[in-house]
Design a protein around this motif. Sequence first.
Motif, PDB file in Angstrom:
ATOM      1  N   LEU B 126       0.838  -1.207   0.000  1.00 63.84           N
ATOM      2  CA  LEU B 126       0.000   0.000   0.000  1.00 63.84           C
ATOM      3  C   LEU B 126       0.877   1.262   0.000  1.00 63.84           C
ATOM      4  N   CYS B 127       2.037   1.178  -0.631  1.00 62.35           N
ATOM      5  CA  CYS B 127       2.994   2.293  -0.675  1.00 62.35           C
ATOM      6  C   CYS B 127       3.149   2.910   0.713  1.00 62.35           C
ATOM      7  N   TYR B 128       3.499   2.060   1.660  1.00 61.27           N
ATOM      8  CA  TYR B 128       3.528   2.509   3.057  1.00 61.27           C
ATOM      9  C   TYR B 128       4.391   3.761   3.233  1.00 61.27           C
ATOM     10  N   ASP B 129       5.532   3.805   2.519  1.00 61.01           N
ATOM     11  CA  ASP B 129       6.428   4.954   2.661  1.00 61.01           C
ATOM     12  C   ASP B 129       5.766   6.253   2.211  1.00 61.01           C
ATOM     13  N   ARG B 130       4.882   6.145   1.239  1.00 61.11           N
ATOM     14  CA  ARG B 130       4.230   7.355   0.727  1.00 61.11           C
ATOM     15  C   ARG B 130       3.051   7.758   1.598  1.00 61.11           C
ATOM     16  N   ILE B 131       2.189   6.792   1.947  1.00 60.65           N
ATOM     17  CA  ILE B 131       0.985   7.177   2.680  1.00 60.65           C
ATOM     18  C   ILE B 131       1.330   7.638   4.089  1.00 60.65           C
ATOM     19  N   ARG B 132       2.485   7.187   4.599  1.00 62.37           N
ATOM     20  CA  ARG B 132       2.882   7.602   5.935  1.00 62.37           C
ATOM     21  C   ARG B 132       3.149   9.103   5.999  1.00 62.37           C
ATOM     22  N   ILE B 133       3.632   9.662   4.864  1.00 59.63           N
ATOM     23  CA  ILE B 133       3.905  11.094   4.856  1.00 59.63           C
ATOM     24  C   ILE B 133       2.789  11.868   4.168  1.00 59.63           C
ATOM     25  N   GLY B 134       1.621  11.232   4.042  1.00 61.82           N
ATOM     26  CA  GLY B 134       0.461  11.955   3.571  1.00 61.82           C
ATOM     27  C   GLY B 134       0.244  11.925   2.075  1.00 61.82           C
ATOM     28  N   GLU B 135       1.121  11.229   1.337  1.00 60.55           N
ATOM     29  CA  GLU B 135       0.875  11.116  -0.098  1.00 60.55           C
ATOM     30  C   GLU B 135      -0.034   9.934  -0.351  1.00 60.55           C
ATOM     31  N   GLN B 136      -0.486   9.828  -1.605  1.00 53.73           N
ATOM     32  CA  GLN B 136      -1.304   8.667  -1.917  1.00 53.73           C
ATOM     33  C   GLN B 136      -0.459   7.641  -2.658  1.00 53.73           C
ATOM     34  N   PRO B 137      -0.919   6.381  -2.696  1.00 53.09           N
ATOM     35  CA  PRO B 137      -0.138   5.345  -3.365  1.00 53.09           C
ATOM     36  C   PRO B 137       0.071   5.664  -4.845  1.00 53.09           C
ATOM     37  N   ALA B 138       1.131   5.071  -5.406  1.00 49.71           N
ATOM     38  CA  ALA B 138       1.485   5.347  -6.798  1.00 49.71           C
ATOM     39  C   ALA B 138       0.377   4.943  -7.754  1.00 49.71           C
ATOM     40  N   CYS B 139      -0.301   3.836  -7.441  1.00 50.33           N
ATOM     41  CA  CYS B 139      -1.300   3.321  -8.392  1.00 50.33           C
ATOM     42  C   CYS B 139      -2.502   4.240  -8.483  1.00 50.33           C
ATOM     43  N   THR B 140      -3.004   4.695  -7.331  1.00 49.88           N
ATOM     44  CA  THR B 140      -4.190   5.547  -7.379  1.00 49.88           C
ATOM     45  C   THR B 140      -3.849   6.903  -7.977  1.00 49.88           C
ATOM     46  N   GLN B 141      -2.590   7.329  -7.764  1.00 47.64           N
ATOM     47  CA  GLN B 141      -2.170   8.602  -8.333  1.00 47.64           C
ATOM     48  C   GLN B 141      -2.109   8.518  -9.851  1.00 47.64           C
ATOM     49  N   ALA B 142      -1.722   7.356 -10.354  1.00 44.43           N
ATOM     50  CA  ALA B 142      -1.529   7.217 -11.795  1.00 44.43           C
ATOM     51  C   ALA B 142      -2.829   6.984 -12.544  1.00 44.43           C
ATOM     52  N   CYS B 143      -3.879   6.595 -11.838  1.00 48.50           N
ATOM     53  CA  CYS B 143      -5.106   6.202 -12.539  1.00 48.50           C
ATOM     54  C   CYS B 143      -5.703   7.385 -13.294  1.00 48.50           C
ATOM     55  N   PRO B 144      -5.869   7.281 -14.635  1.00 45.77           N
ATOM     56  CA  PRO B 144      -6.369   8.413 -15.410  1.00 45.77           C
ATOM     57  C   PRO B 144      -7.880   8.606 -15.301  1.00 45.77           C
ATOM     58  N   THR B 145      -8.612   7.605 -14.902  1.00 43.41           N
ATOM     59  CA  THR B 145     -10.068   7.728 -14.901  1.00 43.41           C
ATOM     60  C   THR B 145     -10.654   7.803 -13.501  1.00 43.41           C
ATOM     61  N   GLY B 146      -9.805   7.694 -12.492  1.00 41.05           N
ATOM     62  CA  GLY B 146     -10.319   7.696 -11.131  1.00 41.05           C
ATOM     63  C   GLY B 146     -11.021   6.410 -10.765  1.00 41.05           C
ATOM     64  N   ALA B 147     -10.690   5.347 -11.478  1.00 42.77           N
ATOM     65  CA  ALA B 147     -11.326   4.066 -11.190  1.00 42.77           C
ATOM     66  C   ALA B 147     -10.852   3.519  -9.855  1.00 42.77           C
ATOM     67  N   THR B 148      -9.616   3.821  -9.527  1.00 41.45           N
ATOM     68  CA  THR B 148      -9.100   3.349  -8.241  1.00 41.45           C
ATOM     69  C   THR B 148      -8.683   4.573  -7.445  1.00 41.45           C
ATOM     70  N   MET B 149      -9.184   4.686  -6.239  1.00 42.81           N
ATOM     71  CA  MET B 149      -8.915   5.895  -5.467  1.00 42.81           C
ATOM     72  C   MET B 149      -8.566   5.570  -4.030  1.00 42.81           C
ATOM     73  N   PHE B 150      -7.907   6.544  -3.408  1.00 40.49           N
ATOM     74  CA  PHE B 150      -7.332   6.345  -2.079  1.00 40.49           C
ATOM     75  C   PHE B 150      -8.015   7.281  -1.094  1.00 40.49           C
ATOM     76  N   GLY B 151      -8.182   6.810   0.135  1.00 44.30           N
ATOM     77  CA  GLY B 151      -8.779   7.672   1.144  1.00 44.30           C
ATOM     78  C   GLY B 151      -8.999   6.928   2.441  1.00 44.30           C
ATOM     79  N   ASP B 152      -9.751   7.569   3.352  1.00 46.02           N
ATOM     80  CA  ASP B 152     -10.087   6.891   4.594  1.00 46.02           C
ATOM     81  C   ASP B 152     -11.096   5.796   4.300  1.00 46.02           C
ATOM     82  N   ARG B 153     -10.947   4.685   4.997  1.00 42.22           N
ATOM     83  CA  ARG B 153     -11.793   3.537   4.692  1.00 42.22           C
ATOM     84  C   ARG B 153     -13.269   3.867   4.915  1.00 42.22           C
TER      85      ARG B 153
END
Lengths: 638, 256
Positions: B126-153
């Motif tokens: 879950l890109c722990y190194d990124r989400i720990r500092i408040g960024e979102q995972p690489a995959c959700t960031q790269a998604c062009p259509t917003g099909a996969t998104m990151f947030g609070d459960r």
Amino acid sequence: MNRVQNTKLVLWLMTGFAAAIALNRYVFGLGVTTNLNDKTPWGFWIGFDVMAGVALAAGGFVTTAIFYIMKREEFHPLVRPAVLTAFLGYLAVVAGLLVDLGLPWNIWHMIIYWNPHSPLFEVGWCVMLYTTVLLLEFSPVPLEESSRYARVRNFLMRFRFPLVLLGIMLSTLHQSSLGTLFLIMPYRLFPLWYSHILPIQFFISAVALGLMMVAFESLISHWLYRREPETPLVGKLCGAAVWVLAVYFIVKMTDIVAAGKFGLIFNGNWQSDLFIVEILVSTLIPMALFAVPKLRRNSKVQWVGSSMVVIGMVLNRIDVGGLAMLDSTASYTPSWMEIAISLGIVSAAALAFLFVTERFHIWEIRPEDPQSLPHTPPSFDYSSRTWLGVPRIASLTKHTLAFVLSFAVGMAFMPGRKLHAEGIDSVTVSRATGIDTLCIDGNRDDQFVEFPHQAHISWIRTHKIPTSPADDTSGFALAGKDSCSVCHHLNLPGERLSECWECHASMYAQADFFRHDWHASPAGAKLKCDDCHTAGVTRTAQSAKKCTACHPFYKFTTIGVGATPAYHILSYTDAMHKMCVSCHVVEAKVVKDKQDLALCTTCHRVGTPPNLRAGMKWDISVPHFDNVVLPDVGLSVK
Amino acid sequence: MSKAILTDVTKCIGCLKCVSACKVAHNLEMDVPRVWDKNDGLSAENWTSVIRKDGDRYVRKQCRHCLEPACASVCPVGALHKTEIGAVTYDSAKCLGCRYCMMACPFGIPRYDWDKTVPHVEKCILCYDRIRIGEQPACTQACPTGATMFGDRDELLKVAHRRINENPSKYIKRVWGEHEVGGTSVLYLSDIDLDFLTYPTRPNGAALPKETAAAMESVPYAFVGMGGVMLGLSWIIRRRMKMDKEQGKKKEPSDE
């Protein structure tokens, strides 16, 4: 005594062979030596070496319980061999684990990193402690050889009862916890084997197997050393085993019936057949044989019955450990290398057992050491009639030779192709939907791109220079049927395929595709230097004829950054863009409600300034590469 | 706050940018098809993959980051760990390579470096190194259509249910990952059945570590109990033998 010597010779052969395979396993990894895969990460080594190994060594705690706790003094002759077997058995289990673990040098991590929720953690600790207990239980035997160690021995003997008690307690835990390991995978194990009381089943079957293993071992050593058979004692063990097996059978069947799985036994698929065979061999037939008092006192019946329980229960552990899978797509059969290493570990343990029994007081009557007899005939090599030295030296020579030779054979038997290819499967190629091109996994990470394979190879297919525009089917083609090796590097190890970017090498500039070697090669175009280059002038690209002189209908690259009419192929960006963009532009005109299709920002989203986002249309001349992943170095250009 | 990923299958166009971004973010090597691969595209070098289904449906597969992960509960050295932020992380320095996590995972996610001499378990963290500092995972960031998104459960669950309610005809009325094996941090919305992502007969609901919990809790009792039974047995037998001997002694003079 040839029987002992020949047996040892065979054991040394197997040990040497396995040592070679084990060396390969450590050098090349698990993938090339085993058939383990991501669907079945546990296989024969866990099932046989570890789970069956621990169960087979149950004789130790069962025998000590009978002798020390229940005070059945008549079983004294069986205690020492049973404890020795258990000790060597646990060492073999650890050896098997060291082969199976991916990072065996980290095995001690269990001591410092704790996860008490894990059944494996508990098994690991129990095995560690119990092996130590067994060592302490057994060490008085070698210590009694010399009076020098009498004090140490007396000290250990004082703690014998607590040690035995601790051994039984630890065994109870880990014999059952081996069953607990599988409670967490109800979706993996076939329902006939999966049960919530798997730990209890494992414990009861371990007791039965422990009894039978002691019997089996007594029978083998009797055969091997032509000792006085312990038939009445073994008969008593068999009698006890009937009760334990009966309890095991009742518990197992009650559980299956209670869970409503009884019908599965007669399903007729291979799992149900396996289950029936397992139950018959491990439980029902031996139980029936030994239930008759007359039969269980017969040494032949003892042989048959005890070996059946041993084989059947080992089968049970292998079934649970990975063979009886629910997922029908998971296919695993152990590789011959896995089996060879397991047999080698068992052989080494057997050799250690024979070594200890011949030197220390394990049996009431110590077997006669053939080499210490004064009248043994001198040892000669059969073929060359060379004297091989005194018998002790001779057998040492033979065994060393057996080990070295089989080690060499083991090294030679390693399948070289598998080692070098490292298990590479064929490249995934499929047909693109609706288009007459292949879909290839260009850089093998499941990123399929449409790849005009035929166009890549078709031009000059017949080694003829095209004479009309109709012959020329595509602008980017290689040199006919010889061109396979350009991408399919058949000469490279592992038959690796060229990735797209190896030809479309530059990200933005075009790449040179002219194959000088092919044009000059007698197998290719068979051209002489002067056919292209002007004679007498330094031979450079400038001094050569233009491509179009011979290939008049060649279509040169006309799109992309700095498109030039030369022997160039598209840059990676252009090649990739051509694949996506050309289609997007066409579709944007057709699909009215998705005008955005032709916008750069549809794909290049991140980092594009908002004011640019709105109006950007596909324009090849503008380098816009936000968030584009470079294929060769894996960098994201910002 | 526990973070999560919500993937809407209906929005995915199968462009594989998430796969590509994941490889870059975690410095994964180019993948080579291997005989030990499963056919779902995941491998030691692919921590996420996109499975193509009939009707141009693309389903992204990745570690589900269970709320009560089976892998973390079985790891004998605790190399796998469910962090508070939601990611199930892997500590390669602790790992001893027993592969119990791979056996235990109900989704068949962890992969192994079968070809390496020093192999490790490979899976999405879950890109722990990124989400720990408040960024979102690489995959959700790269998604062009917003099909996969990151947030609070919790918020993503609300989003998922809102989408289902707004468009009941479009979606199957179920959020995959809300309850399965005690809930997961990777959620799916879909118009096709997604049960192929897990093993066939997984009983829904309960978290897997519960299956072993009862057996593991009874370990101390079994240990002490067996010791007690053996001690008791030994005491009784000794006493009986002693009494037999004494009786024999008593009898002896009477016999004379």
